[in-house]
Design a protein around this motif. Structure first.
Motif, mmCIF file in Angstrom:
data_model
loop_
_atom_site.group_PDB
_atom_site.id
_atom_site.type_symbol
_atom_site.label_atom_id
_atom_site.label_comp_id
_atom_site.label_asym_id
_atom_site.label_seq_id
_atom_site.Cartn_x
_atom_site.Cartn_y
_atom_site.Cartn_z
ATOM 1 N N UNK A 1 119.477 -11.483 -64.075
ATOM 2 C CA UNK A 1 119.710 -12.265 -63.351
ATOM 3 C C UNK A 1 119.253 -13.208 -63.262
ATOM 4 N N UNK A 2 118.106 -13.591 -64.204
ATOM 5 C CA UNK A 2 117.704 -14.850 -63.833
ATOM 6 C C UNK A 2 118.449 -16.021 -65.443
ATOM 7 N N UNK A 3 119.653 -15.838 -65.729
ATOM 8 C CA UNK A 3 120.151 -15.759 -66.968
ATOM 9 C C UNK A 3 121.519 -16.696 -66.942
ATOM 10 N N UNK A 4 121.462 -17.746 -66.019
ATOM 11 C CA UNK A 4 123.206 -17.691 -66.123
ATOM 12 C C UNK A 4 123.702 -17.285 -65.331
ATOM 13 N N UNK A 5 124.827 -17.167 -65.887
ATOM 14 C CA UNK A 5 125.838 -16.434 -65.708
ATOM 15 C C UNK A 5 126.207 -15.017 -66.714
ATOM 16 N N UNK A 6 125.046 -15.048 -67.098
ATOM 17 C CA UNK A 6 125.491 -13.841 -67.981
ATOM 18 C C UNK A 6 125.997 -12.451 -67.483
ATOM 19 N N UNK A 7 125.420 -12.060 -66.313
ATOM 20 C CA UNK A 7 126.116 -11.279 -65.468
ATOM 21 C C UNK A 7 127.241 -10.991 -65.242
ATOM 22 N N UNK A 8 128.102 -12.246 -65.323
ATOM 23 C CA UNK A 8 129.788 -11.852 -65.454
ATOM 24 C C UNK A 8 130.212 -10.822 -66.634
ATOM 25 N N UNK A 9 129.934 -11.466 -67.535
ATOM 26 C CA UNK A 9 129.768 -10.813 -69.051
ATOM 27 C C UNK A 9 129.344 -9.279 -69.199
ATOM 28 N N UNK A 10 127.933 -9.062 -68.666
ATOM 29 C CA UNK A 10 127.068 -7.595 -68.337
ATOM 30 C C UNK A 10 127.584 -7.282 -67.510
ATOM 31 N N UNK A 11 128.528 -7.165 -66.312
ATOM 32 C CA UNK A 11 129.481 -5.990 -65.774
ATOM 33 C C UNK A 11 130.755 -5.372 -67.163
ATOM 34 N N UNK A 12 131.384 -6.269 -67.662
ATOM 35 C CA UNK A 12 132.403 -5.926 -68.721
ATOM 36 C C UNK A 12 131.627 -4.917 -69.592
ATOM 37 N N UNK A 13 130.453 -5.341 -70.056
ATOM 38 C CA UNK A 13 129.761 -4.975 -71.162
ATOM 39 C C UNK A 13 129.529 -3.038 -70.529
ATOM 40 N N UNK A 14 128.789 -2.760 -69.419
ATOM 41 C CA UNK A 14 128.589 -1.543 -68.235
ATOM 42 C C UNK A 14 130.436 -0.851 -68.260
ATOM 43 N N UNK A 15 131.040 -2.024 -68.447
ATOM 44 C CA UNK A 15 131.912 -1.226 -67.717
ATOM 45 C C UNK A 15 132.830 -0.957 -68.575
ATOM 46 N N UNK A 16 132.460 -0.955 -70.404
ATOM 47 C CA UNK A 16 132.994 -0.765 -71.510
ATOM 48 C C UNK A 16 132.416 0.502 -71.730
ATOM 49 N N UNK A 17 131.574 1.096 -71.907
ATOM 50 C CA UNK A 17 130.366 1.885 -71.929
ATOM 51 C C UNK A 17 130.931 2.822 -71.316
ATOM 52 N N UNK A 18 130.890 3.017 -69.514
ATOM 53 C CA UNK A 18 131.448 4.301 -69.115
ATOM 54 C C UNK A 18 132.577 3.987 -69.450
ATOM 55 N N UNK A 19 133.081 3.866 -70.806
ATOM 56 C CA UNK A 19 134.979 4.031 -70.574
ATOM 57 C C UNK A 19 136.096 3.763 -69.532
ATOM 58 N N UNK A 20 135.759 3.196 -68.814
ATOM 59 C CA UNK A 20 136.473 2.602 -67.591
ATOM 60 C C UNK A 20 138.048 2.206 -68.511
ATOM 61 N N UNK A 21 138.539 2.176 -67.487
ATOM 62 C CA UNK A 21 139.699 1.756 -68.056
ATOM 63 C C UNK A 21 140.267 0.035 -67.694
ATOM 64 N N UNK A 22 140.097 -0.955 -68.168
ATOM 65 C CA UNK A 22 139.577 -2.529 -67.802
ATOM 66 C C UNK A 22 141.085 -3.332 -68.086
ATOM 67 N N UNK A 23 141.822 -3.821 -67.764
ATOM 68 C CA UNK A 23 143.262 -4.349 -67.761
ATOM 69 C C UNK A 23 142.670 -6.514 -67.434
ATOM 70 N N UNK A 24 143.754 -6.585 -67.514
ATOM 71 C CA UNK A 24 144.348 -7.932 -67.832
ATOM 72 C C UNK A 24 145.461 -8.554 -66.671
ATOM 73 N N UNK A 25 145.138 -9.324 -66.289
ATOM 74 C CA UNK A 25 146.601 -10.077 -65.442
ATOM 75 C C UNK A 25 146.260 -11.892 -65.834
ATOM 76 N N UNK A 26 147.702 -12.690 -65.719
ATOM 77 C CA UNK A 26 147.041 -13.702 -66.657
ATOM 78 C C UNK A 26 146.998 -14.548 -65.306
#
Length: 286
Positions: free
Chosen positions: A187-212
């Motif tokens: 929580x105290x390392x800048x904007x790191x939490x933004x990436x951390x949530x995606x890493x944990x989504x991957x660890x959970x096997x979540x279906x992740x997508x993008x829109x432009x």
């Protein structure tokens, strides 16, 4: 219900126009919504403006008396939504500086309705771009996203650092259940939490997508809060921590992720098939 999370620190100029844009988009979408603002110890007129806005829009404000950083602000807002929301609700996290256009909430919601659990507004997806970002920031961003793509590959995803995302509240509730107080750990390392949530989504096997989407940095109405060196260090720590979770905590995470994988979710975020599993009563360490 769509919950729109806005982390705010000294955003006196952006709050009013952004709230109006959000309201217009929600009317177009025909959706019930609530704006959730995390006021992280603002020193300008942000608190005063928020007191005005709560009279005009469906808005809930979470206030930190002192600036505690983006990680803690996002954690508090996400935990609030996980507590009050239902599993079929949507959480959208946006920046509060008018660089993210709420119009993209519409295609993001459509992609969630198609069965995705996390949808990223991506500069690198078809139709995406960035305006007003200097060459140095573009280079750093592209390098960070490429590194995370190599270390934590997710099919069809190229944008790991964008904070503009939509989440199924079903996924959020499961993530907090699995990771507990370590849902956002750095929580105290800048904007790191933004990436951390995606890493944990991957660890959970979540279906992740993008829109432009087009990042309008030329419309930014406040100073940048990014500390590049601290955030870069945070990314390296994330790789060290999560490339392979180990120890007692890692074992607990893998056990709970495996349990979740046995539940199939429909487009509304509700379980459509559940296998009963007896979970041992083991508390996550603080």
């Amino acid at each position: 219900m769509i919950y729109i999370v806005l982390p705010a620190y000294n955003e006196e100029d952006a709050l009013k126009p952004l709230s109006e844009k959000i309201d217009q988009t929600m009317r177009e979408l025909g959706a019930e919504y609530q704006i959730v603002v995390g006021d992280d110890g603002s020193r300008d007129r942000t608190p005063e403006i928020l007191r005005e806005l709560v009279q005009r829009y469906p808005m809930h404000v979470i206030t930190h008396k002192r600036n505690r950083g983006l990680g803690e602000t996002i954690r508090d807002c996400f935990e609030y939504v996980a507590e009050v929301g239902t599993r079929h609700d949507i959480l959208v996290r946006m920046d509060c500086d008018d660089t993210h256009d709420p119009k993209y909430i519409i295609p993001m919601s459509e992609k969630l309705a198609a069965g995705y659990e996390v949808v990223i507004a991506s500069r690198y997806a078809p139709g995406g771009d960035q305006i007003g970002v200097d060459g140095y920031r573009q280079f750093i961003s592209r390098g960070a996203n490429t590194l995370m793509k190599i270390v934590f590959p997710i099919k069809g995803v190229w944008e790991y650092t964008s904070g503009f995302r939509a989440y199924r509240v079903a996924w959020l509730k499961d993530a907090i259940d699995i990771y507990g107080n370590r849902f956002i750990d750095l929580k105290g390392m800048g904007f790191t939490g933004t990436v951390e949530k995606i890493i944990k989504a991957k660890m959970m096997g979540a279906r992740v997508g993008e829109v432009g989407f087009v990042l309008r940095y030329d419309q930014k109405l406040s100073e940048s809060k990014v500390v590049t060196s601290l955030t870069t260090l945070g990314y390296l720590v994330l790789i060290a921590k999560y490339i392979y979770p180990w120890g007692t905590l890692g074992t607990l995470w893998k056990q709970r992720v495996a349990e979740r994988a046995l539940t199939a979710y429909g487009p509304d975020g509700r379980p459509v098939e559940t296998l009963e599993i007896k979970r041992e009563c083991v508390a996550l360490p603080e």
